[in-house]
Design a protein around this motif. Structure first.
Motif, PDB file in Angstrom:
ATOM      1  N   VAL A  25      10.581 -11.985  -3.314  1.00  0.00           N
ATOM      2  CA  VAL A  25      11.044 -11.231  -2.147  1.00  0.00           C
ATOM      3  C   VAL A  25      10.827  -9.731  -2.323  1.00  0.00           C
ATOM      4  O   VAL A  25      10.658  -9.003  -1.343  1.00  0.00           O
ATOM      5  CB  VAL A  25      12.537 -11.525  -1.873  1.00  0.00           C
ATOM      6  CG1 VAL A  25      13.131 -10.563  -0.845  1.00  0.00           C
ATOM      7  CG2 VAL A  25      12.704 -12.960  -1.394  1.00  0.00           C
ATOM      8  N   PHE A  26      10.815  -9.251  -3.571  1.00  0.00           N
ATOM      9  CA  PHE A  26      10.757  -7.813  -3.804  1.00  0.00           C
ATOM     10  C   PHE A  26       9.339  -7.294  -4.000  1.00  0.00           C
ATOM     11  O   PHE A  26       8.475  -7.961  -4.575  1.00  0.00           O
ATOM     12  CB  PHE A  26      11.599  -7.437  -5.020  1.00  0.00           C
ATOM     13  CG  PHE A  26      13.067  -7.639  -4.817  1.00  0.00           C
ATOM     14  CD1 PHE A  26      13.701  -7.170  -3.676  1.00  0.00           C
ATOM     15  CD2 PHE A  26      13.826  -8.314  -5.768  1.00  0.00           C
ATOM     16  CE1 PHE A  26      15.054  -7.359  -3.481  1.00  0.00           C
ATOM     17  CE2 PHE A  26      15.184  -8.496  -5.591  1.00  0.00           C
ATOM     18  CZ  PHE A  26      15.802  -8.027  -4.438  1.00  0.00           C
ATOM     19  N   GLY A  27       9.145  -6.059  -3.543  1.00  0.00           N
ATOM     20  CA  GLY A  27       7.901  -5.338  -3.768  1.00  0.00           C
ATOM     21  C   GLY A  27       8.033  -4.461  -5.002  1.00  0.00           C
ATOM     22  O   GLY A  27       8.998  -4.566  -5.765  1.00  0.00           O
ATOM     23  N   GLY A  28       7.061  -3.577  -5.181  1.00  0.00           N
ATOM     24  CA  GLY A  28       7.021  -2.787  -6.407  1.00  0.00           C
ATOM     25  C   GLY A  28       7.467  -1.352  -6.249  1.00  0.00           C
ATOM     26  O   GLY A  28       6.703  -0.524  -5.742  1.00  0.00           O
ATOM     27  N   LYS A  77       9.697  -3.736   6.875  1.00  0.00           N
ATOM     28  CA  LYS A  77       9.201  -3.139   8.111  1.00  0.00           C
ATOM     29  C   LYS A  77       9.145  -1.616   7.984  1.00  0.00           C
ATOM     30  O   LYS A  77       8.370  -0.954   8.684  1.00  0.00           O
ATOM     31  CB  LYS A  77      10.090  -3.544   9.286  1.00  0.00           C
ATOM     32  CG  LYS A  77      10.067  -5.030   9.593  1.00  0.00           C
ATOM     33  CD  LYS A  77      11.016  -5.373  10.735  1.00  0.00           C
ATOM     34  CE  LYS A  77      11.019  -6.875  11.018  1.00  0.00           C
ATOM     35  NZ  LYS A  77      12.000  -7.231  12.084  1.00  0.00           N
ATOM     36  N   HIS A  78      10.003  -1.080   7.108  1.00  0.00           N
ATOM     37  CA  HIS A  78      10.064   0.369   6.897  1.00  0.00           C
ATOM     38  C   HIS A  78       9.935   0.654   5.402  1.00  0.00           C
ATOM     39  O   HIS A  78      10.899   1.078   4.755  1.00  0.00           O
ATOM     40  CB  HIS A  78      11.380   0.926   7.435  1.00  0.00           C
ATOM     41  CG  HIS A  78      11.677   0.542   8.857  1.00  0.00           C
ATOM     42  ND1 HIS A  78      12.512  -0.509   9.186  1.00  0.00           N
ATOM     43  CD2 HIS A  78      11.211   1.047  10.030  1.00  0.00           C
ATOM     44  CE1 HIS A  78      12.569  -0.614  10.504  1.00  0.00           C
ATOM     45  NE2 HIS A  78      11.798   0.312  11.045  1.00  0.00           N
ATOM     46  N   PRO A  79       8.749   0.412   4.835  1.00  0.00           N
ATOM     47  CA  PRO A  79       8.589   0.520   3.381  1.00  0.00           C
ATOM     48  C   PRO A  79       8.828   1.919   2.824  1.00  0.00           C
ATOM     49  O   PRO A  79       9.391   2.061   1.731  1.00  0.00           O
ATOM     50  CB  PRO A  79       7.146   0.062   3.151  1.00  0.00           C
ATOM     51  CG  PRO A  79       6.456   0.280   4.462  1.00  0.00           C
ATOM     52  CD  PRO A  79       7.494   0.000   5.499  1.00  0.00           C
ATOM     53  N   ALA A 122       0.834  -1.207   0.000  1.00  0.00           N
ATOM     54  CA  ALA A 122       0.000   0.000   0.000  1.00  0.00           C
ATOM     55  C   ALA A 122       0.868   1.256   0.000  1.00  0.00           C
ATOM     56  O   ALA A 122       0.564   2.236  -0.695  1.00  0.00           O
ATOM     57  CB  ALA A 122      -0.931  -0.016   1.208  1.00  0.00           C
ATOM     58  N   VAL A 123       1.947   1.210   0.766  1.00  0.00           N
ATOM     59  CA  VAL A 123       2.872   2.352   0.805  1.00  0.00           C
ATOM     60  C   VAL A 123       3.557   2.535  -0.542  1.00  0.00           C
ATOM     61  O   VAL A 123       3.631   3.650  -1.084  1.00  0.00           O
ATOM     62  CB  VAL A 123       3.923   2.163   1.917  1.00  0.00           C
ATOM     63  CG1 VAL A 123       4.987   3.269   1.845  1.00  0.00           C
ATOM     64  CG2 VAL A 123       3.260   2.163   3.289  1.00  0.00           C
ATOM     65  N   TYR A 124       4.047   1.430  -1.099  1.00  0.00           N
ATOM     66  CA  TYR A 124       4.740   1.516  -2.393  1.00  0.00           C
ATOM     67  C   TYR A 124       3.821   2.072  -3.481  1.00  0.00           C
ATOM     68  O   TYR A 124       4.210   2.946  -4.261  1.00  0.00           O
ATOM     69  CB  TYR A 124       5.248   0.132  -2.818  1.00  0.00           C
ATOM     70  CG  TYR A 124       6.297  -0.466  -1.917  1.00  0.00           C
ATOM     71  CD1 TYR A 124       7.215   0.339  -1.257  1.00  0.00           C
ATOM     72  CD2 TYR A 124       6.379  -1.848  -1.727  1.00  0.00           C
ATOM     73  CE1 TYR A 124       8.182  -0.216  -0.422  1.00  0.00           C
ATOM     74  CE2 TYR A 124       7.340  -2.407  -0.902  1.00  0.00           C
ATOM     75  CZ  TYR A 124       8.237  -1.589  -0.250  1.00  0.00           C
ATOM     76  OH  TYR A 124       9.191  -2.141   0.564  1.00  0.00           O
ATOM     77  N   ALA A 183       8.777  13.811  -0.683  1.00  0.00           N
ATOM     78  CA  ALA A 183       8.409  14.456   0.574  1.00  0.00           C
ATOM     79  C   ALA A 183       7.550  13.539   1.442  1.00  0.00           C
ATOM     80  O   ALA A 183       7.750  13.436   2.658  1.00  0.00           O
ATOM     81  CB  ALA A 183       7.660  15.766   0.290  1.00  0.00           C
ATOM     82  N   GLU A 184       6.609  12.852   0.819  1.00  0.00           N
ATOM     83  CA  GLU A 184       5.740  11.943   1.558  1.00  0.00           C
ATOM     84  C   GLU A 184       6.526  10.746   2.094  1.00  0.00           C
ATOM     85  O   GLU A 184       6.313  10.309   3.235  1.00  0.00           O
ATOM     86  CB  GLU A 184       4.600  11.465   0.663  1.00  0.00           C
ATOM     87  CG  GLU A 184       3.617  10.512   1.329  1.00  0.00           C
ATOM     88  CD  GLU A 184       2.854  11.141   2.472  1.00  0.00           C
ATOM     89  OE1 GLU A 184       2.346  10.397   3.340  1.00  0.00           O
ATOM     90  OE2 GLU A 184       2.760  12.393   2.525  1.00  0.00           O
ATOM     91  N   ALA A 185       7.436  10.209   1.263  1.00  0.00           N
ATOM     92  CA  ALA A 185       8.256   9.078   1.708  1.00  0.00           C
ATOM     93  C   ALA A 185       9.110   9.476   2.910  1.00  0.00           C
ATOM     94  O   ALA A 185       9.235   8.708   3.877  1.00  0.00           O
ATOM     95  CB  ALA A 185       9.144   8.594   0.565  1.00  0.00           C
TER      96      ALA A 185
END
Length: 373
Positions: free
Chosen positions: A138-141, A301-303, A41-43, A56-58
């Motif tokens: 293992v990897f996200g987007g 844990k810290h996306p 969701a964060v990515y 800025a949001e990241a």
């Protein structure tokens, strides 16, 4: 896009993963759980924002989540420390770093992922290990603006190349004069190099690339086999590129057949008599540009911090890599890391299509070669 594949030792590793809670041969798919869904969701949110707003949001979310990020990397330790220190200086996000050989990074990440105890938020290592991790989901987007600065040929299924390891020969200038140096790989088969050269124990992808180069330039299988037998007979085997450079700097070997150009730069900066170009500034022996990449983990844990680091190293961080003697995956003004070198394309697809075959052939070829530590 290439299809992700396993590295040669991964099949054996999968058997041991059962003890860590994983099932041999199955994807870890760490992104399917609640942590993975939260990270995704964060990515997705950051990927869909305009560049400045996304950064800025990241940064805001990363600081609210503790202001830290965990990095697994195979960079030289001194270089990794300087790169991460600059990231912290520019963003305020602290980096916890695990550094090891690319094979160590692969094994640790897979073992942790299989046990649902993944410690890495972001991984940065060699292309074969990155593809193996991608194949195990293992990897996200990540698809931020930083990645758009990298040539599309360096975009892979679930990761993007941030740097290129230039594999080239290098020598101790006190032990090798310009007249002693090889002008081609074929020269290394000459008996005059007996006992003077070292090769790296795990560089079977370099072996595949040289073999392919010879085939593409008209050599027969028999000629290639004879050349390899003679080169290996002249050589000693070293485990690890850092160790190779250190032995070269100490004069325990005269010439590295293949090592990363930045490893020569590291020891040269410390005063070692090591070079990969002659005084005139050139080296005619072909040098391969092997891609290394960065990927955010699917259940980080810290996306937000992971996304920020990936975006940074693919954009502003490219200049920092150059400052540390690394070759960036993008064009950076003032980059001289490949100056004087005969850089040729690295055959990732051909190697990956028959990885285990090349690894087995290389292991058999060097099995009786003396080892240096």
């Amino acid at each position: 896009m290439r299809k992700p594949t396993m590295t040669a030792g991964l099949v054996t590793l999968c058997v041991t993963l059962a003890a860590c809670g994983g099932t041999p041969g199955q994807n870890t798919d760490i992104g399917s759980g609640s942590a993975g869904k939260a990270a995704d969701a964060v990515y997705q949110k950051l990927n869909n924002m305009p560049e400045a707003q996304a950064r800025a949001e990241a940064l805001k979310e990363a600081k609210s989540a503790g202001g830290t990020v965990s990095l697994y990397t195979s960079m030289n330790a001194d270089i990794a420390d300087k790169v991460t220190a600059e990231f912290t200086k520019q963003t305020g996000i602290k980096v916890s770093t695990y550094r090891g050989h690319s094979e160590d990074v692969l094994q640790r990440t897979l073992q942790e992922a299989s046990a649902n105890r993944l410690g890495a938020d972001v991984v940065e290592t060699d292309f074969a290990e990155m593809d193996a991790l991608g194949g195990k989901k293992v990897f996200g987007g990540y698809s931020g603006a930083g990645g758009k600065q990298i040539d599309s040929r360096y975009h892979y299924d679930s990761w993007i190349a941030d740097r290129l390891n230039i594999l080239v020969d290098g020598w101790n200038t006190k032990l090798m004069s310009p007249n002693d140096l090889p002008k081609s790989w074929e020269d290394l088969a000459d008996p005059r190099y007996k006992g003077k050269i070292s090769i790296e124990q795990t560089d079977n992808d370099w072996y595949e690339n040289v073999t392919k180069w010879w085939k593409d330039h008209g050599k027969s299988d028999q000629e290639i086999e004879q050349l390899w037998q003679k080169i290996v007979a002249n050589a000693k085997v070293v485990n690890g590129h850092i160790t190779m450079a250190d032995l070269l700097a100490a004069g325990q070997t005269a010439l590295n057949v293949e090592n990363y150009s930045y490893e020569y730069a590291v020891v040269a900066k410390k005063g070692a008599p090591v070079a990969d170009v002659v005084p005139g500034g050139t080296n005619p022996v072909p040098a391969f540009a092997r891609p290394n990449g960065v990927g955010v983990t699917a259940a980080a844990k810290h996306p937000a911090a992971a996304w920020l680091f990936a975006d940074w190293v693919l954009s502003d961080g490219q200049k920092v890599l150059v400052q540390q003697g690394l070759t960036p995956a993008s064009k950076v003004p003032g980059d001289t890391t490949t100056q004087g070198l005969n850089v040729v394309p690295f055959d990732t697809a051909g190697y990956e299509a028959q990885q285990k075959t090349w690894a087995d052939q290389w292991d058999r070829l060097i099995s009786s070669t003396p080892k240096l530590k």
